[in-house]
Design an enzyme around this catalytic site. Structure first.
Site, PDB file in Angstrom:
ATOM      1  N   CYS A   1       6.385  -6.695   7.633  1.00 59.18           N
ATOM      2  CA  CYS A   1       7.530  -6.187   8.400  1.00 59.18           C
ATOM      3  C   CYS A   1       7.919  -7.227   9.442  1.00 59.18           C
ATOM      4  O   CYS A   1       7.066  -7.932   9.977  1.00 59.18           O
ATOM      5  CB  CYS A   1       7.166  -4.878   9.109  1.00 59.18           C
ATOM      6  SG  CYS A   1       8.569  -4.120   9.968  1.00 59.18           S
TER       7      CYS A   1
ATOM      8  N   GLU B   1       0.823  -1.208   0.000  1.00 61.73           N
ATOM      9  CA  GLU B   1       0.000   0.000   0.000  1.00 61.73           C
ATOM     10  C   GLU B   1       0.859   1.260   0.000  1.00 61.73           C
ATOM     11  O   GLU B   1       1.952   1.287   0.568  1.00 61.73           O
ATOM     12  CB  GLU B   1      -0.922  -0.006   1.230  1.00 61.73           C
ATOM     13  CG  GLU B   1      -1.936  -1.136   1.129  1.00 61.73           C
ATOM     14  CD  GLU B   1      -2.804  -1.330   2.372  1.00 61.73           C
ATOM     15  OE1 GLU B   1      -3.944  -1.773   2.205  1.00 61.73           O
ATOM     16  OE2 GLU B   1      -2.360  -1.055   3.493  1.00 61.73           O
TER      17      GLU B   1
ATOM     18  N   CYS C   1       6.570  -4.530  16.196  1.00 68.26           N
ATOM     19  CA  CYS C   1       6.105  -3.553  17.188  1.00 68.26           C
ATOM     20  C   CYS C   1       4.662  -3.919  17.563  1.00 68.26           C
ATOM     21  O   CYS C   1       3.840  -4.215  16.691  1.00 68.26           O
ATOM     22  CB  CYS C   1       6.180  -2.151  16.610  1.00 68.26           C
ATOM     23  SG  CYS C   1       7.846  -1.727  16.065  1.00 68.26           S
TER      24      CYS C   1
ATOM     25  N   CYS D   1       1.417  -2.067  15.928  1.00 73.95           N
ATOM     26  CA  CYS D   1       1.397  -1.795  14.489  1.00 73.95           C
ATOM     27  C   CYS D   1       0.705  -2.908  13.710  1.00 73.95           C
ATOM     28  O   CYS D   1       1.022  -4.087  13.893  1.00 73.95           O
ATOM     29  CB  CYS D   1       2.837  -1.622  14.007  1.00 73.95           C
ATOM     30  SG  CYS D   1       2.983  -1.449  12.221  1.00 73.95           S
TER      31      CYS D   1
ATOM     32  N   CYS E   1      -1.269   6.143  10.063  1.00 72.21           N
ATOM     33  CA  CYS E   1      -0.047   5.495  10.552  1.00 72.21           C
ATOM     34  C   CYS E   1      -0.381   4.194  11.267  1.00 72.21           C
ATOM     35  O   CYS E   1      -1.238   4.167  12.146  1.00 72.21           O
ATOM     36  CB  CYS E   1       0.660   6.366  11.580  1.00 72.21           C
ATOM     37  SG  CYS E   1       1.170   7.933  10.966  1.00 72.21           S
TER      38      CYS E   1
ATOM     39  N   CYS F   1       3.218   8.614   1.156  1.00 73.10           N
ATOM     40  CA  CYS F   1       3.820   7.663   2.092  1.00 73.10           C
ATOM     41  C   CYS F   1       3.999   6.348   1.355  1.00 73.10           C
ATOM     42  O   CYS F   1       3.031   5.804   0.811  1.00 73.10           O
ATOM     43  CB  CYS F   1       2.865   7.505   3.285  1.00 73.10           C
ATOM     44  SG  CYS F   1       3.406   6.287   4.488  1.00 73.10           S
TER      45      CYS F   1
END
Ligand code: SAH
Ligand code: SF4
Length: 358
Positions: free
Chosen positions: A104, A84, A108, A111, A330, A97
């Site tokens: 990933c 994305e 975290c 997230c 975010c 962005c």
């Protein structure tokens, strides 16, 4: 391909070297996506080129537009992975962005991308193609606007994909290519200390944003497991040594999680930690997503935290959530569509499909 690669490609094809630059400029400067657009090449050359190469490596699968004008593009790679990129309009600029990985590995706890795990790195072409597809969409939808700022804050940890990150930066800032200004590009990292040291020695110098998210190691260990490898002390030492261009400052990102890192004493610890740093603090109230246990603090708590940081001398910005109605804010990038379950990262199995016919 870098410009050098394109020139070597031309020579290998039996053409003069300068033809490599001509082709490269069409792709990176003018945004061509077909060889037929390359009007300074003879038709026979264009036809031969089409048998040897393809332009672009991503296709647009879906565009969602938020109430606030933010657009999220779901893009599919040749081998069927979804990633994305988000276009965020401001008063007089549009920020894009972009993603650096499919998923990933950093894990975290707050997230959404982390929940996907890491599928693979994006190659440099897949990183830059997001920018070209974003530009194209904007040119069609809002021809009077241009993308002025670029942030590597989408899916993935850019410094885990170091070589492709740096190649993409070189391509995007090349004065014969996309010509983006280094000072308008920001790379955001969870803090991979050795790679930060390496980045500081490169000839490309984007702005740096660091996801700090905690005022001490106890909290950071809990919400960002990477802190157990490179703790706040090691991270700040690497950042102190980072060669900043004149008048630039490091941005520390701080996701505010209710009851975890949002008290006035957290603000005081943070201020002590960052005293003397050339930095600014970007406060990001937590954006919810179904897989995480956290909550966004009330706006009164957010305001009190920011005021305390200001009072203690920090320059702070509050990042207002953008595109959260389409899961584009975010920490929400996880290939979700209209609130529906996650779109599988890989929609197709098997070898890469043939290049798209334009
Ligand atoms: N991997 C890089 C860049 C992508 S994440 C990094 O971590 O810096 C971009 C930013 O989104 C980071 O600052 C991260 O802390 C923040 N973020 C992640 N999940 C979030 C959430 N649920 N709400 C608000 N911000 C989040
Ligand atoms: Fe990866 Fe950044 Fe999300 Fe952490 S916040 S899991 S580093 S994308």
């Amino acid at each position: 391909m870098t410009l050098d690669d394109a020139e070597a490609f031309a020579v290998a094809a039996g053409w003069p070297r300068f033809r490599g630059e001509q082709i490269w400029r069409w792709v990176h400067d003018k945004g061509a996506r077909t060889f037929d657009e390359m009007t300074n090449l003879a038709p026979a050359v264009r036809a031969e080129l089409a048998t040897r190469a393809v332009i672009g490596c991503l296709t647009v699968a879906e565009v969602q537009t938020s109430k606030d004008g933010t657009r999220k593009l779901r893009l599919v790679t040749r081998d069927g992975f979804s990633i994305e990129t988000v276009l965020i309009p401001g008063a007089d600029k549009v920020t894009q962005c972009i993603s650096s990985q499919v998923g990933c590995a950093v894990d975290c706890q707050f997230c959404a991308t982390a929940k996907l795990g890491l599928k693979r790195n994006l190659d440099a072409g897949e990183i830059v193609d997001q920018v070209y597809l974003g530009r194209r969409l904007l040119a069609e939808a809002e021809p009077d606007k241009r993308i002025s700022n670029l942030v590597y804050m989408g899916m993935g940890e850019p410094l885990h994909n170091y070589e492709n990150l740096v190649t993409s930066l070189r391509i995007l800032t090349h004065d014969k290519g996309a010509k983006l200004a280094q000072r308008r590009i920001t790379v955001s990292t969870s803090g991979l200390v050795p790679k930060l040291e390496k980045l500081g020695a490169e000839d490309v110098r984007p702005n740096l944003a660091v996801s700090l998210n905690a005022p001490n190691d106890a909290v950071r260990d809990e919400i960002m497991p990477i802190n157990r490898k490179w703790n706040i002390g090691k991270l700040l030492a690497a950042l102190k040594a980072y060669p900043l261009e004149q008048r630039r400052r490091i941005t520390f990102e701080y996701v505010l999680l209710a009851g975890v890192n949002d008290s006035l004493s957290d603000a005081a610890q943070l201020a002590r930690l960052l005293r003397g740093f050339k930095c600014k603090l970007n406060i990001i109230p937590y954006n919810p997503h179904p897989e995480a246990v956290y909550a966004r603090p009330t706006s009164a708590v957010v305001e009190a935290f920011q005021n305390e940081c200001k009072r203690l001398g920090m320059s702070t910005y509050l990042r207002i959530p953008r595109g959260d109605d389409i899961d584009a804010a975010c920490g929400q990038l996880a290939n979700r569509s209209n609130g529906s379950p996650v779109v599988p990262l890989r929609v197709r199995k098997g070898p890469p499909p043939p290049p798209p016919v334009e």
